[in-house]
Design an enzyme around this catalytic site. Sequence first.
Site, PDB file in Angstrom:
ATOM      1  N   LYS A   1     -12.029   3.405  21.157  1.00  0.00           N
ATOM      2  CA  LYS A   1     -11.001   4.314  21.676  1.00  0.00           C
ATOM      3  C   LYS A   1     -10.589   3.901  23.086  1.00  0.00           C
ATOM      4  O   LYS A   1     -11.443   3.520  23.905  1.00  0.00           O
ATOM      5  CB  LYS A   1     -11.549   5.741  21.651  1.00  0.00           C
ATOM      6  CG  LYS A   1     -10.554   6.833  22.030  1.00  0.00           C
ATOM      7  CD  LYS A   1     -11.227   8.189  21.855  1.00  0.00           C
ATOM      8  CE  LYS A   1     -10.354   9.336  22.327  1.00  0.00           C
ATOM      9  NZ  LYS A   1     -11.051  10.631  22.190  1.00  0.00           N
TER      10      LYS A   1
ATOM     11  N   SER B   1     -12.611  16.322  19.869  1.00  0.00           N
ATOM     12  CA  SER B   1     -11.854  15.103  19.605  1.00  0.00           C
ATOM     13  C   SER B   1     -12.508  14.097  18.676  1.00  0.00           C
ATOM     14  O   SER B   1     -11.882  13.106  18.311  1.00  0.00           O
ATOM     15  CB  SER B   1     -11.500  14.412  20.927  1.00  0.00           C
ATOM     16  OG  SER B   1     -10.597  15.207  21.657  1.00  0.00           O
TER      17      SER B   1
ATOM     18  N   SER C   1      -8.405  13.903  20.033  1.00  0.00           N
ATOM     19  CA  SER C   1      -7.728  12.782  20.651  1.00  0.00           C
ATOM     20  C   SER C   1      -8.103  11.437  20.039  1.00  0.00           C
ATOM     21  O   SER C   1      -7.420  10.437  20.293  1.00  0.00           O
ATOM     22  CB  SER C   1      -8.033  12.768  22.158  1.00  0.00           C
ATOM     23  OG  SER C   1      -9.416  12.604  22.413  1.00  0.00           O
TER      24      SER C   1
END
Length: 471
Positions: free
Chosen positions: A80, A179, A155
């Site tokens: 990420k 997330s 996210s």
Amino acid sequence: MTRVHAFADDALGAHDAVGLVEALHSGAVSLREVVEAAIARVERVNPDLNAVAFSAFDRARTEARSPRGGFFAGIPTLVKDNVDVAGMPTCEGTDTWVGHPARQDGDFARMYLATGLIPLGKSQLSEYGFSASAEHPRLGPVRNPWSLDHTAGASSSGSAALVAAGAVPIAHANDGGGSIRIPASVNGLVGLKPTRGRLAQDKVMREMPVQIVSDGVVTRSVRDTAAFLREAEQVYRWLKLPPIGDITRPGRKRLRIALNTTGLGRGADAEVTELTLKTARHLEELGHTVIEVDAPVPHSFPDDFLLYWSTLAMFLMINGRRLHGRTFDRTQHDNLTLGLALNARRNLRRIPGAIRRLRTGTHRSAEFFQRYDVSLTPTLAHETPRIGHLDPTQDYDTVVDRLLDWVAFTPLQNVTGDPAISLPLATTAGGLPMGMMFAGGAGREATLLELGYELEESTPFASIIGSTATR
């Protein structure tokens, strides 16, 4: 709905990460074949999903020729784009600075890659991870492979979309308000937020006044998540927590499970409530005891968490130039980030009290889990929204109200530090995945994994493969 996936008769096949390790060890496939197949799959689906923030395919090919050791040696992944990986920029889903290649791996990436995983690049997220939907004003939204008209959550949206679509079997995710669990839920994946301190973290995450962020992975099977935590524990171990160990099967103990569908101020809609009650009935059929309870939080929790979330936005905006250099331009922030920062500035006097009350959550939770082994809630309060519903260029009040309406369950464990797992146990009438979330007391990941194995065996997870709507 148009579904998109990359599953094919290639070196990756339909394997999860553990299955791919077994195929590599047996000689059925080679490291080069696995990495090339993953690159081809990413290239095939990313034009539809918009999930990749930065690609590093040549680096992955080089690593495949001489991989580092570890159980997952040679298994392709993505990291990420809010943790540092040497040689790759870190842009955190925002246009507010020019990203430059990191000089070295951050603490989390160092641990993550020490398990043998090979990064193909970095995955996209919402700006700073503040929104539960990644809809970048310039780059566009990250789309859900189950339905391109719907969000992939956030996210950790890019990671989840690529794992669900079969591009890679496992990818990095982290969780400051849901997330890991939110994108796991909407993409039909397993997503476990570990106990606070369980895994290595970058310095900026460790220094938060309330350490709400935990790193982990999204996967397509319980055994992949269990194997990752086992291997991570060989690299990094926080001695204040009991070890997870090698969890490979369901547990025998029948559990006392606390059920709640009313959320943290806003509850689940009728459809999600019924899906959660259906899961509860199945747990009782398996011999567990399910007891309906209220959420163990004060009435102030939603407002306190939103104010703390806002405080983080204000901090990032005030310190942007110090953190990211002269290219930092705060005017490039989306309306959600700007609105959160403004909310914090307007409520400066309330921030210390909100932080103080949030810190009491750990004690409240410890008392709660003396009475119950596990809690059950839906991961999210209603079906996955369509692209545009949470567009961060809309009016701040509109977006934040819609976020609070949808993300009504996940923030609790970020405050308490407890582990929680979203499992793909339900499907909405619209044909979209809906996760069910199980939480436990601090350090009880093993219990959640054992329960996950049991539910995976008794209620096989839905698969994106074979849909007539897939292209």
